[in-house]
Design an enzyme around this catalytic site. Structure first.
Site, PDB file in Angstrom:
ATOM      1  N   ASP A   1     -43.988 -15.686  31.927  1.00  0.00           N
ATOM      2  CA  ASP A   1     -42.867 -14.744  32.081  1.00  0.00           C
ATOM      3  C   ASP A   1     -43.071 -13.770  33.240  1.00  0.00           C
ATOM      4  O   ASP A   1     -42.881 -12.545  33.081  1.00  0.00           O
ATOM      5  CB  ASP A   1     -42.681 -13.929  30.795  1.00  0.00           C
ATOM      6  CG  ASP A   1     -42.759 -14.761  29.524  1.00  0.00           C
ATOM      7  OD1 ASP A   1     -42.420 -15.951  29.590  1.00  0.00           O
ATOM      8  OD2 ASP A   1     -43.153 -14.213  28.486  1.00  0.00           O
TER       9      ASP A   1
ATOM     10  N   GLU B 273     -33.034 -17.963  26.873  1.00  0.00           N
ATOM     11  CA  GLU B 273     -33.768 -16.692  27.011  1.00  0.00           C
ATOM     12  C   GLU B 273     -34.042 -16.433  28.485  1.00  0.00           C
ATOM     13  O   GLU B 273     -33.622 -17.183  29.361  1.00  0.00           O
ATOM     14  CB  GLU B 273     -35.088 -16.759  26.228  1.00  0.00           C
ATOM     15  CG  GLU B 273     -36.020 -17.873  26.708  1.00  0.00           C
ATOM     16  CD  GLU B 273     -37.201 -18.107  25.785  1.00  0.00           C
ATOM     17  OE1 GLU B 273     -37.193 -17.585  24.659  1.00  0.00           O
ATOM     18  OE2 GLU B 273     -38.128 -18.840  26.182  1.00  0.00           O
TER      19      GLU B 273
END
Length: 650
Positions: free
Chosen positions: A365, A533
């Protein structure tokens, strides 16, 4: 008996004459060497192999691991490896061995690496001097190269009645690959006379030169000068096309060795060096070898079952070993032993790209951003939820060399966060640096969600701004995770959301609360088709590019798609995927960010991915590749690479 001796001597004489008559001239050897760039590489054995028998055997050959490790070698600019072949594996099944060697050469070739195979090896560091095929023993902790297996083994070296079998092995293997550009040199014999064999190795030394000359490959022949055995070295000097040698001494000794060997007017390759305990170091030796245009093959790449990080002769009764490593550049988990060594190697090897991953460690991420003249990456620690209790960050001046800052924010500062600290999003406002993060993998009725921390410096330390989550509740079905803060003019928006839903909210001036939109709403759902997401937004030519991750985060099909709209609120209509797995490079490429170089058309995508053939759910690494657009402004599919990106100084 005398007649037999006379015949044997006559045959050996013919062999030696043929070997010398067919030898490359100095001119041919030097022209060959000039046709290549500087040879720079490692002596290679996979970290899961306790010896070369294990590397090649049916029970141990591991192409997936070899591919991973050679990808690392490629990433730091190595272009060659030296390996020892194992006669015993060939003798058991010649076709299998030939095919396995071909497979290994293919893997090397994929990574731009040429190979120097060695047919024989007299070294024995443990109790066995003859190889046995099949599953090998496990390491004896604390014993340097405990189960090293010579090739073909001392019995076959000494007993010349077996030499016809060895002749067939050498000729068969060499004939199959005699015109193969993946092999750059044939190393006929590693350390002959070692392990107390002495002069008993010399008949095989002489014969292998003659056998190789009969095949007459396109590649040069060599045999390493490794000790002061005058008779052995004279055979090498009189028969080798190029001169390869070992030197584990300090810089001055290496310089003297090179000077002495120059008298033979042939190319030089130092085929073994690097012993930190004797001052044979990357910092001292590698620059000298490059300056002198001497090929460089150090020992070795990844430490593993051979335990060659220990000094020669180290034994279990001396444990624990607390000294510096003798050999090897990486731990078995691919962490560099010494990061500064890797940077020296990359510089000398002319690595002008970052390599992927761009820094060591299991991270995911990543959010990339530019502050002034420095690039920053803020990732998630990729580990079990209970261990995700802090953030690290990294900075670079050029996208290539990264500096780590450890634990810039942790749960000791954020009292309400207990686990699962995810997906940092960062922004500067005034003289303060803000870090937004998710924590606790929150579900309905639980404490957790999106928090905010603040610091006076981009590298922290960060302090919890609110003492509570900024967003705790689940609105429009969106789990409060994966936040991204986006400045549009003087307004700061935040996109966020897991569970296949995405909201946009507006932040107040000091980031302490949310403020309503003109219609009175605080949360607006902007979920595009396929969204899972990881939202990210940037603006280009007055258009809003909305990007997100699709697929399961633990799976190979994790990917990035995008949409374009005229407003930060959309509507965002899915255009297509632009980042996804490549079966030749990596899987699970997703959860990204974008770095745009101000006042240019240069865009970089910063993302995580999974190494090939790795099934561990948390093995994710941070990578950077170029992102480009077509004439209509649509994002072109990103090619994920091992090489990464070129340096770009702001």
């Amino acid at each position: 008996m005398k007649k037999i001796i006379y015949i044997t001597c006559f045959v050996i004489s013919i062999f030696n004459t043929f070997a010398q008559d067919n030898r490359w001239s100095e001119e041919k050897a030097n022209n060959w060497y000039k046709s290549f760039s500087w040879f720079t590489g490692v002596n290679y054995i996979p970290s899961d192999a306790i010896n070369y028998t294990a590397m090649w055997d049916k029970t141990g050959f591991n192409p997936a691991l070899i591919n991973k490790e050679l990808a690392i070698a490629q990433s730091i600019g190595f272009n060659c490896v030296r390996v020892v072949l194992q006669y015993a594996v060939y003798a058991d099944d010649p076709s299998y061995f030939i095919n396995t060697l071909d497979c290994f050469l293919d893997i090397c070739d994929k990574h731009g690496i040429k190979v120097m195979p060695a047919f024989f090896d007299d070294c024995a560091f443990g109790v066995n001097a003859d190889p046995i095929i099949g599953k090998q023993v496990e390491p004896l902790e604390g014993w340097y190269a405990w189960a090293w297996s010579p090739s073909p083994g001392h019995t076959l070296v000494v007993d010349q009645r077996f030499h016809p079998l060895l002749e067939n092995y050498v000729k068969d293997v060499m004939f199959k690959f005699r015109n193969d550009q993946r092999i750059f040199v044939w190393d006929l014999y590693n350390e002959p006379t070692n392990s107390n064999l002495g002069h008993r190795s010399l008949p095989l030394v002489k014969s292998v030169f003659a056998w190789a000359r009969e095949i007459n490959p396109i590649q040069p022949l060599t045999m390493d000068v490794w000790n002061d055995n005058k008779e052995l070295n004279n055979i090498v000097y009189e028969n080798a096309d190029i001169i390869s040698f070992y030197c584990y001494g300090k810089k001055e000794e290496m310089a003297r060795y090179i000077h002495r060997l120059r008298q033979y007017s042939r190319p030089l390759i130092c085929s073994e060096w690097m012993n930190r305990t004797t001052s044979s170091t990357v910092d001292d030796i590698m620059p000298l070898l490059k300056e002198k245009n001497v090929g460089s093959i150090l020992w070795g790449l990844v430490n593993g079952k051979t335990q060659t990080h220990l000094p020669w002769g180290f034994r279990p009764e001396k444990l624990p070993y607390t000294g510096i490593w003798q050999h090897n550049l990486y731990h078995s988990d691919f962490k560099p032993y010494n990061v500064s060594e890797i940077e020296v190697i990359k510089r000398l090897n002319g690595v002008i790209k970052s390599g992927n991953p761009v820094f060591y460690g299991w991270y995911a991420d990543p959010e990339g951003i530019i502050y002034d003249d420095t690039y920053w990456i803020y990732p998630t620690l990729s580990d079990a939820y209970e261990k995700q209790t802090f953030f690290d960050c990294f900075s670079s001046k050029d996208l290539v060399t990264w500096i780590k800052y450890a634990s810039i924010l942790d749960t000791s500062e954020v009292k309400w966060a207990k686990k699962a600290m995810w997906a940092p999003s960062v922004i500067r406002k005034g003289k303060k640096y803000y870090l937004f993060f998710g924590a606790n993998d929150v579900h309905e009725g639980e404490i957790g969600g999106i928090g905010v921390a603040v610091s006076n410096r981009p590298e922290g330390p960060y302090k919890d701004l609110l003492g509570r989550p900024l967003i705790n509740e689940i609105v429009n079905g969106a789990q409060p995770i994966d936040q991204f803060v986006f400045k549009d003019g003087n307004t700061y928006y935040m996109y966020y959301g897991g569970w296949q839903h995405c909201n946009i909210v507006k932040l107040n001036s000091d980031f302490t609360t949310l403020t309503s939109f003109s219609d009175g709403e605080i949360f607006k759902e902007v979920t595009p088709e396929g969204y899972v997401e990881g939202p990210f937004v940037f603006k280009k030519n007055k258009k809003y590019y909305f990007m997100w991750s699709e697929g399961g985060w633990t799976g190979p099909d994790y990917s990035v798609a995008y949409a374009i709209a005229d407003s930060p609120f959309g509507p965002f209509k899915r255009i297509g995927k632009i980042l996804q797995q490549d079966a030749a490079v990596a899987t699970g490429a997703g959860h990204h960010s974008v770095i745009h170089i101000p006042n240019t058309d240069d865009y970089y995508i910063v993302y995580h991915r999974r190494p090939l053939n790795d099934t561990h759910g948390n093995h994710r690494v941070v990578c950077i590749d170029k992102m480009t657009f077509d004439k209509e402004g649509k994002i072109l599919p990103v090619k994920i690479t091992f090489e990464g990106v070129e340096p770009h100084i702001l």
